[in-house]
Scaffold this active site. Structure first.
Site, PDB file in Angstrom:
ATOM      1  N   HIS A 182      -5.154  -2.441   0.250  1.00 31.04           N
ATOM      2  CA  HIS A 182      -6.139  -1.074  -0.799  1.00 31.04           C
ATOM      3  C   HIS A 182      -7.561  -1.456  -1.822  1.00 31.04           C
ATOM      4  O   HIS A 182      -7.730  -0.801  -2.192  1.00 31.04           O
ATOM      5  CB  HIS A 182      -4.978  -1.110  -2.342  1.00 31.04           C
ATOM      6  CG  HIS A 182      -3.915  -0.109  -1.300  1.00 31.04           C
ATOM      7  ND1 HIS A 182      -3.727   1.248  -1.655  1.00 31.04           N
ATOM      8  CD2 HIS A 182      -2.521  -0.765  -1.086  1.00 31.04           C
ATOM      9  CE1 HIS A 182      -3.189   1.420  -0.975  1.00 31.04           C
ATOM     10  NE2 HIS A 182      -1.890   0.568  -0.867  1.00 31.04           N
ATOM     11  N   GLU A 222      -2.975   6.225   2.213  1.00 33.11           N
ATOM     12  CA  GLU A 222      -2.204   5.284   2.878  1.00 33.11           C
ATOM     13  C   GLU A 222      -2.986   5.612   4.918  1.00 33.11           C
ATOM     14  O   GLU A 222      -3.369   3.937   5.278  1.00 33.11           O
ATOM     15  CB  GLU A 222      -1.002   4.883   2.775  1.00 33.11           C
ATOM     16  CG  GLU A 222       0.030   4.271   1.844  1.00 33.11           C
ATOM     17  CD  GLU A 222      -0.380   3.211   1.787  1.00 33.11           C
ATOM     18  OE1 GLU A 222      -0.992   2.254   2.342  1.00 33.11           O
ATOM     19  OE2 GLU A 222      -0.556   2.658  -0.067  1.00 33.11           O
ATOM     20  N   SER A 241      -4.876  -2.496   6.705  1.00 32.84           N
ATOM     21  CA  SER A 241      -4.060  -3.751   7.098  1.00 32.84           C
ATOM     22  C   SER A 241      -3.111  -4.342   8.303  1.00 32.84           C
ATOM     23  O   SER A 241      -2.281  -4.827   7.819  1.00 32.84           O
ATOM     24  CB  SER A 241      -3.277  -3.773   5.669  1.00 32.84           C
ATOM     25  OG  SER A 241      -2.535  -2.847   5.717  1.00 32.84           O
TER      26      SER A 241
HETATM   27  N1  HBI Z   1       5.579   1.600  -3.914  1.00 24.91           N
HETATM   28  N2  HBI Z   1       5.116  -0.661  -4.450  1.00 24.91           N
HETATM   29  C1  HBI Z   1       4.902   1.042  -3.466  1.00 24.91           C
HETATM   30  N3  HBI Z   1       3.939   0.826  -2.988  1.00 24.91           N
HETATM   31  C2  HBI Z   1       3.394   1.644  -2.405  1.00 24.91           C
HETATM   32  O1  HBI Z   1       2.760   1.978  -1.938  1.00 24.91           O
HETATM   33  C3  HBI Z   1       4.362   3.312  -2.998  1.00 24.91           C
HETATM   34  C4  HBI Z   1       5.291   2.888  -3.730  1.00 24.91           C
HETATM   35  N4  HBI Z   1       5.980   3.765  -3.454  1.00 24.91           N
HETATM   36  C5  HBI Z   1       5.889   5.166  -3.413  1.00 24.91           C
HETATM   37  C6  HBI Z   1       4.911   5.420  -2.162  1.00 24.91           C
HETATM   38  N5  HBI Z   1       4.141   4.254  -1.981  1.00 24.91           N
HETATM   39  C7  HBI Z   1       4.972   6.536  -1.165  1.00 24.91           C
HETATM   40  O2  HBI Z   1       6.028   7.366  -1.708  1.00 24.91           O
HETATM   41  C8  HBI Z   1       3.430   7.179  -1.374  1.00 24.91           C
HETATM   42  O3  HBI Z   1       2.715   8.709  -0.767  1.00 24.91           O
HETATM   43  C9  HBI Z   1       3.595   7.286  -2.653  1.00 24.91           C
HETATM   44 FE    FE Z   2       0.008   0.391   0.047  1.00 24.82          FE
END
Ligand code: HBI
Ligand code: FE
Length: 319
Positions: A182, A222, A241
């Site tokens: 990220h 992602e 990653s």
């Molecule tokens: N929480 N810490 C963390 N990291 C993430 O990448 C993450 C999350 N909660 C929800 C989520 N990703 C996914 O639902 C995404 O698609 C938003």
């Molecule tokens: Fe992520």
């Protein structure tokens, strides 16, 4: 007539960045304590280390200085191994924005292969680039809480590392994924804006809208790809990653479709193995334009105005 008069409940959402202290609810999935699929399952030392770091993250409040974490030599070794292996794919498999930003982060001494960076140093760097900051969280958050933080250009970041016996794959976000996947992308103005736009759209959204936005986030931030000089390149942090999936995503094994948020928002996805399908953006700029068109088409009884100077939002009722 306001949406309140019509009896519609707008779910609570943070109005200012400090209220993100109320957005740290974790959902349990792949916990090493009780899930035999987790590589750290049964490793007491790993579970305790992770608990220590997560406790520190849970107690974090907006405005606190980010505490220095003394990583162990074993953790540094895992970081180095992952970084070095991923480097071999950078030229051939990652987008230009990633390569350029990673090089600048390396030159600034912020992300280097030999030591795990400190989140405080990463924040100092990102603050000057796009104003994004990382705040510690203790694991996978609810999509609503996670997306809300992006509205304020805050990225909730885990601080524990994946298990050392499984260095090139993690079933959940970990610090290596956050920093190598990220961070270089949050230094890019288009990715920063797309992330914030998804966050702003999520504020006060219905559960159905949250699911759609989380899916769009999933497939672009992602696991997104773009095409550069006719070749598929990764833009998504989950690919940047992860050595194995990065090769898989850019190969002709999975399906590739053009990035269109309307279609993406209802696509089902895989969260425990490689994706069978990836979406390909023409460019980061084009993805942002398409995302904004999608945002404009989302039905909402109110508008949200963001003030970057106070890091707060105003809700404007439409009549
Ligand atoms: N929480 N810490 C963390 N990291 C993430 O990448 C993450 C999350 N909660 C929800 C989520 N990703 C996914 O639902 C995404 O698609 C938003
Ligand atoms: Fe992520």
């Amino acid at each position: 007539m306001t949406s309140m008069d019509r009896g519609e409940e707008i779910p609570w959402f943070p109005r200012r960045v400090s209220e993100l202290d109320r957005c740290s609810k974790c959902v349990t999935k792949y916990e090493p304590t009780n899930d035999p699929r987790h590589p750290g399952h049964g490793d007491t030392a790993y579970i305790m280390r992770r608990q220590f770091l997560n406790d520190q993250a849970i107690n974090y409040r907006h405005g606190d200085p980010i505490s220095f974490v003394e990583y162990t030599e074993e953790e540094h070794a895992t970081w180095t191994m992952v970084f070095e292996k991923l480097k071999t794919l950078h030229e051939s498999h990652t987008c230009l924005a990633y390569r350029q930003n990673l090089r600048m982060l390396e030159e600034a001494g912020v992300l280097t292969a030999n030591r795990i960076p400190q989140v405080a140093d990463v924040n100092k760097y990102l603050m000057e680039k796009t104003g994004f900051i990382l705040r510690p969280c203790s694991g996978l958050l609810s999509a609503r809480d996670f997306l809300a933080s992006l509205a304020f250009r805050v990225f909730q970041t885990t601080t524990y590392l994946r298990h050392h016996e499984s260095p090139h794959h993690s079933p959940e976000p970990d610090l290596i994924h956050e920093l190598l996947g990220h961070v270089p992308m949050f230094a890019d103005p288009f990715i920063a804006q797309m992330s914030q736009d998804i966050g702003l759209m999520s504020l006060g959204a219905t559960n159905d809208q949250i699911e759609k936005l989380a899916t769009v986030y999933w497939f672009i931030i992602e696991f997104g790809l773009c095409r550069e000089d006719g070749q598929l390149k990764a833009i998504g942090a989950g690919l940047l990653s992860a050595y194995g999936e990065l090769m898989h995503a850019c190969s002709d094994v999975p399906d590739h479709k053009e990035f269109d948020p309307q279609i993406v928002s209802v696509q089902t996805y895989e969260d425990s193995g490689y994706q069978p399908l990836y979406f390909v953006a023409q460019s980061l700029q084009d993805a942002l334009v398409k995302l904004r068109e999608y945002a404009a088409s989302m039905p909402r009884s109110f508008a949200i105005i963001y003030d970057p100077l106070t890091k707060s939002v105003q809700l404007v009722e439409k009549d």
